[in-house]
Design a protein around this motif. Structure first.
Motif, PDB file in Angstrom:
ATOM      1  N   ALA A 255       0.830  -1.204   0.000  1.00 50.67           N
ATOM      2  CA  ALA A 255       0.000   0.000   0.000  1.00 50.67           C
ATOM      3  C   ALA A 255       0.863   1.252   0.000  1.00 50.67           C
ATOM      4  N   MET A 256       0.294   2.312  -0.573  1.00 47.05           N
ATOM      5  CA  MET A 256       0.916   3.632  -0.571  1.00 47.05           C
ATOM      6  C   MET A 256      -0.201   4.652  -0.439  1.00 47.05           C
ATOM      7  N   ALA A 257       0.106   5.801   0.178  1.00 47.37           N
ATOM      8  CA  ALA A 257      -0.912   6.838   0.323  1.00 47.37           C
ATOM      9  C   ALA A 257      -0.262   8.200   0.461  1.00 47.37           C
ATOM     10  N   VAL A 258      -1.009   9.205   0.029  1.00 48.76           N
ATOM     11  CA  VAL A 258      -0.655  10.594   0.248  1.00 48.76           C
ATOM     12  C   VAL A 258      -1.629  11.086   1.312  1.00 48.76           C
ATOM     13  N   GLU A 259      -1.115  11.589   2.409  1.00 50.89           N
ATOM     14  CA  GLU A 259      -1.986  12.032   3.492  1.00 50.89           C
ATOM     15  C   GLU A 259      -2.447  13.474   3.266  1.00 50.89           C
ATOM     16  N   PHE A 260      -3.751  13.661   3.299  1.00 48.36           N
ATOM     17  CA  PHE A 260      -4.336  14.991   3.233  1.00 48.36           C
ATOM     18  C   PHE A 260      -4.907  15.304   4.611  1.00 48.36           C
ATOM     19  N   PRO A 261      -4.795  16.543   5.055  1.00 53.96           N
ATOM     20  CA  PRO A 261      -5.366  16.861   6.370  1.00 53.96           C
ATOM     21  C   PRO A 261      -6.884  16.725   6.338  1.00 53.96           C
ATOM     22  N   GLU A 262      -7.438  16.279   7.440  1.00 52.67           N
ATOM     23  CA  GLU A 262      -8.893  16.170   7.573  1.00 52.67           C
ATOM     24  C   GLU A 262      -9.478  17.580   7.615  1.00 52.67           C
ATOM     25  N   VAL A 263     -10.441  17.834   6.765  1.00 44.40           N
ATOM     26  CA  VAL A 263     -11.152  19.111   6.765  1.00 44.40           C
ATOM     27  C   VAL A 263     -12.631  18.763   6.847  1.00 44.40           C
ATOM     28  N   HIS A 264     -13.154  18.759   8.068  1.00 46.52           N
ATOM     29  CA  HIS A 264     -14.532  18.342   8.284  1.00 46.52           C
ATOM     30  C   HIS A 264     -15.501  19.197   7.467  1.00 46.52           C
ATOM     31  N   GLY A 265     -16.351  18.528   6.711  1.00 45.71           N
ATOM     32  CA  GLY A 265     -17.387  19.217   5.948  1.00 45.71           C
ATOM     33  C   GLY A 265     -16.891  19.901   4.687  1.00 45.71           C
ATOM     34  N   HIS A 266     -15.703  19.562   4.225  1.00 37.42           N
ATOM     35  CA  HIS A 266     -15.175  20.203   3.009  1.00 37.42           C
ATOM     36  C   HIS A 266     -16.162  19.983   1.861  1.00 37.42           C
ATOM     37  N   PRO A 267     -16.640  21.047   1.218  1.00 38.92           N
ATOM     38  CA  PRO A 267     -17.683  20.905   0.199  1.00 38.92           C
ATOM     39  C   PRO A 267     -17.213  20.302  -1.120  1.00 38.92           C
ATOM     40  N   ASN A 268     -15.903  20.240  -1.332  1.00 38.01           N
ATOM     41  CA  ASN A 268     -15.411  19.751  -2.622  1.00 38.01           C
ATOM     42  C   ASN A 268     -14.683  18.415  -2.515  1.00 38.01           C
ATOM     43  N   ARG A 269     -14.696  17.798  -1.323  1.00 37.65           N
ATOM     44  CA  ARG A 269     -14.045  16.497  -1.123  1.00 37.65           C
ATOM     45  C   ARG A 269     -15.091  15.450  -0.776  1.00 37.65           C
ATOM     46  N   LEU A 270     -15.382  14.596  -1.735  1.00 32.04           N
ATOM     47  CA  LEU A 270     -16.290  13.482  -1.504  1.00 32.04           C
ATOM     48  C   LEU A 270     -15.464  12.202  -1.601  1.00 32.04           C
ATOM     49  N   PRO A 271     -15.223  11.523  -0.474  1.00 29.55           N
ATOM     50  CA  PRO A 271     -14.362  10.337  -0.486  1.00 29.55           C
ATOM     51  C   PRO A 271     -14.947   9.208  -1.332  1.00 29.55           C
ATOM     52  N   PHE A 272     -14.052   8.488  -2.001  1.00 27.93           N
ATOM     53  CA  PHE A 272     -14.442   7.302  -2.758  1.00 27.93           C
ATOM     54  C   PHE A 272     -13.420   6.207  -2.532  1.00 27.93           C
ATOM     55  N   GLU A 273     -13.818   4.992  -2.904  1.00 29.29           N
ATOM     56  CA  GLU A 273     -12.902   3.858  -2.934  1.00 29.29           C
ATOM     57  C   GLU A 273     -13.362   2.926  -4.032  1.00 29.29           C
ATOM     58  N   GLY A 274     -12.419   2.150  -4.540  1.00 28.66           N
ATOM     59  CA  GLY A 274     -12.804   1.214  -5.588  1.00 28.66           C
ATOM     60  C   GLY A 274     -11.707   0.235  -5.934  1.00 28.66           C
ATOM     61  N   CYS A 275     -12.104  -0.773  -6.669  1.00 27.13           N
ATOM     62  CA  CYS A 275     -11.157  -1.734  -7.223  1.00 27.13           C
ATOM     63  C   CYS A 275     -10.869  -1.278  -8.648  1.00 27.13           C
TER      64      CYS A 275
END
Length: 196
Positions: free
Chosen positions: A26-46
């Motif tokens: 696994a690899m990841a880029v960490e973004f700071p948590e911004v509660h309620g950010h209107p332009n960040r909708l998390p997704f996941e997928g294969c």
């Protein structure tokens, strides 16, 4: 985690044998948590499967089904981070100019190359309702590559031994080269998007 470095045995199985059976990178880029950010909708997928032939020929493969090797996927994993996800009207292909999100993590989990990130929900307000309308299993993903190396161009199924990921597309599963791909939104419970 490097299990093969352990010299102990786990029951009857050596750590090296266990590491060959359980493969996760696994690899990841960490973004700071911004509660309620209107332009960040998390997704996941294969995004794809490794060491498995595609169900149909992907775009750019000249009618050949393809196999992305585990070694090629592992080597290319860092190239996924920060790459865009895109979509095409009708959800039936790729449109690299319609970038609607970003990949922030990627991992190989057995034969699945899993990704996660954010859609730009405020910039593309039509996406979330369209995805929810199709149901949880309707959407899939497809990778975008550059510098792909095919082991034998004469083979009926092309084996990709090297590649660089340049992005990914969100599309209907039935349109994806690998029908076992998936895509889902991960909106936090109780989170409502503000309307501009």
């Amino acid at each position: 985690m490097q299990l093969s470095a352990m010299g102990e045995t786990c029951g009857r199985e050596t750590a090296g044998a266990l590491a060959r059976r359980v493969q996760l990178r696994a690899m990841a880029v960490e973004f700071p948590e911004v509660h309620g950010h209107p332009n960040r909708l998390p997704f996941e997928g294969c995004l794809t499967l490794v060491d498995v032939a595609s169900d149909k020929a992907p775009s750019g493969a000249r009618g050949h089904r393809v196999v992305l090797t585990r070694a090629a996927a592992e080597a290319a994993l860092p190239s996924l981070l920060g790459m865009a996800v895109d979509y095409k009207a009708g959800w039936d292909g790729h449109d690299a100019r319609q970038k609607c999100g970003i990949i922030t993590s990627a991992e190989l989990d057995d034969k699945k190359l899993m990704v996660a990130g954010y859609l730009f929900a405020r910039d593309f307000p039509e996406m979330e309702p369209a995805m929810l309308k199709g149901g949880k299993t309707a959407m899939g993903m497809s990778y975008e590559l550059a510098d792909a190396h095919v082991a034998d161009m004469r083979a009926s199924v092309w084996t990709l031994t090297r590649a660089t990921f340049t992005g990914a597309a969100i599309l209907l599963r039935e349109k994806a080269a690998y029908r076992e791909t998936s895509f889902r939104l991960r909106r936090p419970a109780g989170h409502a998007r503000a309307v501009a």
